[in-house]
Write an enzyme that holds these catalytic residues in place. Structure first.
Site, PDB file in Angstrom:
ATOM      1  N   LYS A  69      55.025   8.726  51.034  1.00  0.00           N
ATOM      2  CA  LYS A  69      54.772   9.653  52.151  1.00  0.00           C
ATOM      3  C   LYS A  69      54.391  11.067  51.696  1.00  0.00           C
ATOM      4  CE  LYS A  69      57.728   7.380  55.584  1.00  0.00           C
ATOM      5  NZ  LYS A  69      58.754   7.585  56.626  1.00  0.00           N
ATOM      6  N   ASP A 105      57.003  10.354  62.624  1.00  0.00           N
ATOM      7  CA  ASP A 105      58.476  10.280  62.689  1.00  0.00           C
ATOM      8  C   ASP A 105      59.013  11.414  63.558  1.00  0.00           C
ATOM      9  OD1 ASP A 105      58.721   8.033  61.051  1.00  0.00           O
ATOM     10  OD2 ASP A 105      58.726   9.237  59.225  1.00  0.00           O
TER      11      ASP A 105
END
Ligand code: ATR
Length: 270
Positions: A69, A105
């Protein structure tokens, strides 16, 4: 599924990805919306090579998971402001020949929590200071939450609290924090690790909203103890679903939440 020469390919990259729940969710979404696309999983170690492949093969979009990520950010053409602040990208969108990075997220956590609690002005205690805690913290900060970070390592916890301009408490003192909502954002309690909670059950008060990011098992010890003390519990599966719905929206403009949720439940039951 009818795959032709025009079918667009989407994927998840990470390592491991074999047990990812994203393929069933996104493929169900494509089918329900009548979109000629397919979503597959690629186990990737070489991030730069994968990004070159995404460009060369013309993929429509990509989910990025552990451990890439942060590493993908250097190879993208543009990064959304919120993803830059979080410091992690979990979604790549191919926009007119450019690869653009987002972090869903943040929106996923906000969507999961908003269904159960007003965010602005309410007191949120986040347990953890890793990537997940960071994404959730920035999502809540943007919505005007009153935040406190509790973490095992003081160094990590203080660094996140500094970036969010909020309070830090050592994990051992979390039970003394007054909160309307507690979010468990560490990997503690995750299968196949031990059945543990990072905080004592005395922390929970009746009526508190409590969320765990761990979704395997669905009822972690943290959630079971909270429920036993009269808290309203949000399972990690809801945040998992909401971050995927937001990815799907970025790629297609559509939000087939119900079919994606049904696909997630079916995959979890298998
Ligand atoms: P992710 O990016 O998936 O959130 P991470 O960056 O490794 O993962 O962060 C893990 C978080 O879980 C951290 O807050 C970590 O605490 P430390 O900063 O002290 O390392 C927390 N964590 C992991 N194992 C833990 C444990 N056994 N007890 C308490 N906290 C734990």
């Amino acid at each position: 599924m009818d795959i032709s020469g025009r079918t667009r390919v989407y994927a998840i990259i990470g390592s491991p990805v074999e047990h990812s729940l994203s393929p069933p969710m996104h493929n169900a979404g494509f089918a329900a919306e009548g979109i000629d696309a397919v979503y597959v999983a690629f186990r990737v170690e070489d991030v730069a090579g994968a990004l070159a492949g995404i460009r060369a093969l013309g993929l429509g979009g990509v989910s990025v998971t552990v451990p890439h990520k942060m590493a993908v950010m250097a190879g993208l053409d543009r990064i959304d402001e919120m993803a830059r602040q979080v410091g992690a990208v979990n979604t790549i969108v191919a926009e007119e020949g450019e690869l653009v990075g987002y972090n869903t997220d943040t929106a996923g956590a906000v969507a999961a929590l908003s269904a159960h609690i007003e965010i602005r002005g309410r007191r949120f205690l986040i347990i953890g200071a890793g990537g997940a805690a960071r994404a959730i913290g920035f999502g809540l900060w943007q919505r005007g939450a009153d935040l406190t970070i509790a973490n095992r390592s003081e160094e990590h916890g203080r660094a996140l609290a500094h970036d969010l301009a909020c309070r830090f408490v050592p994990l051992s003192q979390a039970a003394g924090v007054e909160a309307d909502c507690i979010i468990q954002a560490t990997s503690v309690g995750m299968y196949p690790g031990p059945d543990r909670s990072p905080v004592p059950a005395q922390l929970f008060r009746p009526g508190m909203v409590v969320m765990d990011i761990v979704y395997k098992p669905r009822r972690t010890r943290f959630l079971r103890e909270a429920e036993g003390r009269g808290c309203r519990c949000i399972e990690g599966t809801l945040m998992l679903l909401e971050q995927a719905v937001e990815q799907f929206r970025l790629w297609t403009g559509r939000t087939p939440r119900q079919v994606m949720e049904a696909a997630l439940r079916a995959a979890l039951a298998r």
